[in-house]
Enzyme design. Structure first.
Site, PDB file in Angstrom:
ATOM      1  N   GLY A 196       0.837  -1.205   0.000  1.00 19.27           N
ATOM      2  CA  GLY A 196       0.000   0.000   0.000  1.00 19.27           C
ATOM      3  C   GLY A 196       0.866   1.246   0.000  1.00 19.27           C
ATOM      4  O   GLY A 196       2.067   1.178  -0.289  1.00 19.27           O
ATOM      5  N   ASN A 197       0.263   2.368   0.271  1.00 23.69           N
ATOM      6  CA  ASN A 197       1.053   3.597   0.395  1.00 23.69           C
ATOM      7  C   ASN A 197       0.382   4.530   1.412  1.00 23.69           C
ATOM      8  O   ASN A 197      -0.678   4.206   1.945  1.00 23.69           O
ATOM      9  CB  ASN A 197       1.224   4.284  -0.973  1.00 23.69           C
ATOM     10  CG  ASN A 197      -0.110   4.647  -1.591  1.00 23.69           C
ATOM     11  OD1 ASN A 197      -0.851   5.467  -1.048  1.00 23.69           O
ATOM     12  ND2 ASN A 197      -0.439   4.032  -2.719  1.00 23.69           N
ATOM     13  N   HIS A 198       1.035   5.674   1.667  1.00 26.37           N
ATOM     14  CA  HIS A 198       0.588   6.533   2.774  1.00 26.37           C
ATOM     15  C   HIS A 198      -0.513   7.529   2.401  1.00 26.37           C
ATOM     16  O   HIS A 198      -0.809   8.427   3.179  1.00 26.37           O
ATOM     17  CB  HIS A 198       1.776   7.328   3.325  1.00 26.37           C
ATOM     18  CG  HIS A 198       2.792   6.464   3.995  1.00 26.37           C
ATOM     19  ND1 HIS A 198       2.492   5.722   5.103  1.00 26.37           N
ATOM     20  CD2 HIS A 198       4.091   6.218   3.704  1.00 26.37           C
ATOM     21  CE1 HIS A 198       3.565   5.044   5.477  1.00 26.37           C
ATOM     22  NE2 HIS A 198       4.551   5.317   4.638  1.00 26.37           N
ATOM     23  N   SER A 199      -1.098   7.421   1.212  1.00 23.10           N
ATOM     24  CA  SER A 199      -2.106   8.419   0.831  1.00 23.10           C
ATOM     25  C   SER A 199      -3.264   8.456   1.843  1.00 23.10           C
ATOM     26  O   SER A 199      -3.814   7.422   2.212  1.00 23.10           O
ATOM     27  CB  SER A 199      -2.654   8.076  -0.559  1.00 23.10           C
ATOM     28  OG  SER A 199      -3.773   8.880  -0.826  1.00 23.10           O
TER      29      SER A 199
ATOM     30  N   ALA B 119      -3.733   7.620  -5.236  1.00 18.35           N
ATOM     31  CA  ALA B 119      -2.359   7.131  -5.377  1.00 18.35           C
ATOM     32  C   ALA B 119      -2.457   5.628  -5.639  1.00 18.35           C
ATOM     33  O   ALA B 119      -2.387   4.811  -4.724  1.00 18.35           O
ATOM     34  CB  ALA B 119      -1.574   7.408  -4.108  1.00 18.35           C
TER      35      ALA B 119
END
Ligand code: CTP
Length: 398
Positions: free
Chosen positions: A206-209, A274
């Site tokens: 995943g990512n931090h969006s 994102a």
């Protein structure tokens, strides 16, 4: 939006009257001129001194005193809008039946401006057939009703009947009465947040969006009259729909499918999510156990949603993408504008302080198909959303 607007605020006898103090403060802060009318019984809940101090006007309560008579007709004509918050069950019943035994009711009956009410009552009263019938009558008179919220009630019970929060009341009147609906009858889709690509049942890429930028854009498009669907990945940011259709997705593939289905009928798409660029080739059905010292995970490219919409774009559809860059920002942004057949690319550089993931602020530059490069200062994400929507309107819907 409320600068210079004349607002008549009616306060009735309800415990929620304490929120009206905040409402007056916020209205005055946003530039509105506020005059307060109280019913006699509301004096038991809030002080007229507080309200007159905050509104900078004397508070009106009685139809007349020994020296003077309050001109209710003039008051009803002075206002751009009359807001009754909180609206008690008692005043609701009197309004529904045209009774006139106090100043607030006299002004209501003679008001030529729109009237908006924010009811507040206990759950059982709220659900009573008589209350429903009275609200229906108010609607038939053309009055607007701000929905009640669910939560703790004065009785100690939990349920429907809480007066809308002051911020929600302001949002309601702004959207419904004071915004020019430039995007009325336009359908918009917005993506927001990260996507999660499952590795096994417990792990993902995943990512931090946070989804905050996309949420702010969806709200701003809605404020300008568009019918908005927000397609949101698993962001941690809370979002209550408030008139916006919400589609929750998890993976890039889910987001792709949701977008493709909706894009055909959309006038405008803003892709601010994102999206993961790569996803595991296979997803293990069981949790992967720790065995070897090294573990290789094979990844494959996800479908590029923006690019796919760009390929399907028809005459009249507007497509806006984002670019998050750390180097050669302008070059990459222009490259994405062309390759993805977008009409606008909103660039945020991670080199700018206060821009990108996790912040409440952002700093963007917009590149348009028409060759414009518009640089904005660091602003809150809500303000950035306004700038983006203003630019979309100026270039495509002015
Ligand atoms: N985007 C998308 N689908 C993907 C990847 C990105 O729709 N699978 C969209 C994003 O929502 C954004 C734009 O494409 O509007 C650019 O995203 P960004 O991550 O900056 O660029 P990428 O195209 O992924 O390229 P790179 O990661 O190489 O910069």
């Amino acid at each position: 939006m409320l600068q210079g607007k004349k607002i008549l605020l009616g306060i009735t006898g309800s415990i929620a009257a304490y929120k009206s103090i905040f409402l007056v403060r916020l209205l005055v802060k946003s530039g509105a001129e506020v005059k307060v009318i109280m019913t006699p019984s509301s004096k038991d809940f809030v002080s007229s001194l507080t309200l007159s101090t905050l509104s900078h006007h004397p508070v009106l309560i009685d139809l007349f005193d020994e020296q003077s008579w309050s001109n209710h007709v003039e008051l009803g004509r002075w206002a751009d809008i009359m807001v009754i918050a909180p609206l008690s069950c008692n005043t609701l019943a009197k309004m529904a039946n045209g009774q006139c035994d106090n100043l607030l009711l006299a002004v209501y009956l003679s008001a030529t401006c729109p009237v908006v009410v924010a009811p507040a009552m206990d759950e059982d009263m709220w659900h009573h057939t008589a209350t429903k019938a009275n609200l229906k009558k108010l609607e038939s008179y053309g009055n607007k009703i701000i929905p009640v919220g669910k939560g703790e009630l004065a009785s100690g019970l939990y349920g429907d009947g809480r007066m809308a929060e002051p911020e929600q009341i302001i949002e309601y009147i702004t959207v419904n009465f004071f915004l020019t609906s430039r995007l009325a009858n336009k359908k918009a889709i917005v993506t927001a947040g990260p996507t999660y690509e499952a590795i096994d049942p417990v792990r993902f890429i995943g990512n931090h969006s946070s989804g905050k930028m996309g949420i702010a854009i969806a709200k701003e498009l809605y404020r300008r009259g568009a019918e908005v669907t927000l397609i949101m990945g698993p962001a941690s940011t809370e979002f209550s729909a408030n008139g916006i259709n919400l589609v929750r997705v998890t993976s890039a593939d889910d987001m792709y499918n949701a977008c493709l289905g909706l894009f055909e009928k959309a006038d405008l798409a803003v892709m601010s999510a994102a999206v993961a660029d790569y996803t595991p080739v296979t997803r293990a059905d069981q949790k992967i156990k720790k065995k070897e010292d090294h573990f290789n995970l094979e990844l494959t490219k996800t479908k590029d949603i923006l690019k796919s919409l760009g390929e399907k774009k028809k005459q009249g559809q507007v497509l806006v993408g984002f670019a998050l860059e750390t180097s050669n920002e302008k070059e990459h942004a222009l490259d994405k504008l062309a390759k993805k057949n977008a009409d606008m690319i909103v660039l945020n550089s991670l080199n700018d302080k206060g821009a990108g993931f996790g912040h409440d602020t952002n700093k963007v530059t917009i590149f348009s198909r028409e060759g414009e490069e518009i640089k904005f200062d660091t602003k809150t994400k809500d303000e950035v959303a306004k700038d983006i929507v203003d630019t979309i309107i100026r270039l495509h819907y002015a």
